[in-house]
Scaffold this motif. Sequence first.
Motif, mmCIF file in Angstrom:
data_model
loop_
_atom_site.group_PDB
_atom_site.id
_atom_site.type_symbol
_atom_site.label_atom_id
_atom_site.label_comp_id
_atom_site.label_asym_id
_atom_site.label_seq_id
_atom_site.Cartn_x
_atom_site.Cartn_y
_atom_site.Cartn_z
ATOM 1 N N LYS A 1 -3.360 10.172 5.649
ATOM 2 C CA LYS A 1 -2.060 10.179 6.319
ATOM 3 C C LYS A 1 -0.979 10.432 5.278
ATOM 4 N N ALA B 1 7.247 -1.760 6.606
ATOM 5 C CA ALA B 1 7.093 -2.028 5.179
ATOM 6 C C ALA B 1 6.837 -0.715 4.464
ATOM 7 N N PRO B 2 7.145 -0.675 3.142
ATOM 8 C CA PRO B 2 6.736 0.499 2.379
ATOM 9 C C PRO B 2 5.254 0.767 2.606
ATOM 10 N N ALA B 3 4.894 2.052 2.728
ATOM 11 C CA ALA B 3 3.554 2.401 3.208
ATOM 12 C C ALA B 3 2.438 1.825 2.337
ATOM 13 N N ASP C 1 2.614 -0.829 0.464
ATOM 14 C CA ASP C 1 2.887 -2.222 0.132
ATOM 15 C C ASP C 1 1.605 -3.045 0.208
ATOM 16 N N GLY C 2 1.264 -3.712 -0.878
ATOM 17 C CA GLY C 2 0.099 -4.584 -0.871
ATOM 18 C C GLY C 2 -1.206 -3.881 -1.175
ATOM 19 N N VAL C 3 -1.181 -2.574 -1.365
ATOM 20 C CA VAL C 3 -2.427 -1.858 -1.632
ATOM 21 C C VAL C 3 -2.506 -1.549 -3.122
#
Lengths: 429, 403
Positions: free
Chosen positions: A5, A418-420, A422-424
């Motif tokens: 994506k 959230a920023p796409a 974020d957390g990855v």
Amino acid sequence: MTDTKITVPVDESAEPAVVPLRAALKAPIMLGIVTMLVALLVGFKARPGKTTFRLGTDSDFFDLPEITVPSTATVATVVVLLAAITAASAFVVSRGRRTPLWLVAVFAVVAMTGFLAWAAAGKTVPVIGLLAGSIALAVPLVFGALGGVLGERAGVVNIAIDGQLLFGAFAAAMFGTIAGSPWGGLAAAMLAGALVALVLGFFAITYFVDQVIVGVVLNVLVIGLTSFLFGQVLAEHPQELNAPDHFERIAIPVLGQIPVVGPVLFRQTILVYLMYAAVAVVAWALYRTRWGLRVRAVGEHPKAADTVGIKVNRTRYTTLLIAGLIAGAGGATYTLVSVPQFGEEMTDGAGYIALAAVIFGRWDPVRATLAALLFGFATNLSGVLSVIGSPVPSQFMLMLPYVVTIIAVAGLVGHSRAPAADGVPYRKG
Amino acid sequence: MSTDLKTEPAPEPGRTQGRFDGVLREIVMGNTLVAVLSVVLAVVVGSLMILLTDETVRETAGYIGARPSDFLNAMWTAISDAYTALFNGAIYNTNVDGFETRIRPLTETLKYAGPLILAGLGVGLAFRAGLFNIGGRGQMLLAGAAAGWVGVGMDLPLALHLPLAVLAGALAGALWAGLAGFLKAQAGAHEVIVTIMLNYVGYYLVFYALSKQGLLQAPGSLNPKSQPMPESVILPKLLGDRFNLHAGFLLALAAVGVVWWLLNKSAMGFRFRAVGENPDAARASGIDVGRTYITVMLIAGGLVGLAGVNQILGTATSGVTVDLDAGIGFDAITVALLGRSRPLGILAAGLLFGALKAGSFSMAAAEGIPVEIVLVIQSLIVLFIAAPPLVRAIFRLPKEATA
């Protein structure tokens, strides 16, 4: 990591011209519900008497009179105004546009005036104290939220804001005392916040540990560490280690004498002025500089950023460290302002509120600041109301920010994204 | 772990599930050696903290060049005294006479382990379905308040009263957590934020009930506290009145068995795990992901609620307060992580943390070491366990074969 994506980085300031009706409808519906709630107050729980709003202080350019209004009539007027604003919002939405933020802000101010007129019937509302105290209470939340926004825009979820605040408060008290100057304490607090950020980055960026878990665990670690050191060292030598000098209030000449605005905004401690500067600098840096563009790119689409030569993990580390410095400064508020002394678990979960402000403020520094100020206001309001005697139990006032956050996060107030990335964690290759 | 299994964040409302894949795999696939070494590392750091803050060690360090043996002796004394006190407080007290008094610390360990296991199961079960339940505090408080309300508000015989109070507590915890599951399923609200917020909302709700005559506040009292629990709802003592160990521990053991069966033998447990592994695949194969979120949070909240029940009806029967959770709601997260979200692992982790807790009080009493050192050790254990490559690097172990 297979990215299929492609997400285009979204400029938060640019709202789409036409929004889906269902999402846009939420605003007028929420406004309508609040209007009905205020109407119910005057309908079923009317409180006779007059409410006085005190607007002036002793040292303004000119004195504003105290405003005394009849409680019930005021609330009734407010209901009419609120209904008008709700209608305006519905009209805007029916034309295929989103309800503008300023309209919601006006609505909130009017509704709050009505609520105060009702709650303080027969009493005096110290408007200046209410607002100035709100800002003072919001300082750690604003610093924490700014740190949170920076981290998350770079793609690192920072649940450890509370740990940064608490460690900052501890370092400020201890090193402020050792250095004999609150400035030394502030510097130590910022470094302490950055240290927590470094550990967060070490586990989350370098070792790909889940960021939410690292954050939660770091908070526990900081609570344990500071309480241990407090009991073992600080409590043994309170004079040598836990009695920092504190920042005094500084009234800014001229600006400080403007009625209402002056005493609220410009008769505060240096930390509040630093907060104003921090908000402006972070907002400018994030949206107007090459560095900010890189940070956002890394948070939205790290692979694309990597492809054009941005060092993803290095950018995340530096952003996280800067965010840590900022959040740590917020921690200094606890020990270098009113009660210059560290106490165990003294932040009392404020970092989680700052986190909520980040999400409520849709990962935007200015909106997150406004959300933090709102939380500061809600907290101070419950304090002020309990002093002047309020018909609402203080527990429900204190509960308000959290309920509002749940509603916000559940998406009733507005779409938040959230920023796409974020957390990855980013793994090269 | 191969990176291609890292899924792209799913579209709304489930987009936040993706970030938990990594940790769940770590939790499930890490090996026991890393767990043991993590505990060792954390204890080493804890020892360093004791040494650095010990007065005698610091004094002798001042003249380490002249008499290094003093320094080494002081270090040895500080560490061995601390861990002897820990052992005496947690397992077997060698300083007193008579087997019954000597073994008493072990029963205290079991008493502290009970609620940790129950709440740990609640957090761990949610983990297995890919949900992060940080709302243990609120769930325990509401459960404790509900059980306490049944306790003081009704007058029934023991055979009816106790089960009813336990049930009311579990139900309250279940509903409080289920609310987070519902909001996640319906609106995509991130359960981490919602459960944290519900902690505060629950705290103030219970605080309000405790400060209001006619709700939970003890009649005629001004303190935010309820009446003591009547005899008919108190969990029976297991080893007679000389020991504090009560039936809450049996409740915890039973819960371990039930959750094990649920996860490993039932269709519902299979759905939980399927959603936790990959919500998109689960949805594609016909599992109602939203409903699974609600169900798992209901059960998880019920388990955490039982921990609250364990407190108010077993450990702290003098009345409901806003502190009845005693930090267990947060400790449960570390218990679940250390136990890798497996029921038997959580049992072991709960026993270990229960022992640390029991021992920390005796360390504080005997050596003046603040009990918070246990928080440091616990959180370090979890950090290290979550980063196996770090532990392997520190101990120079070979890299684990990728899955």
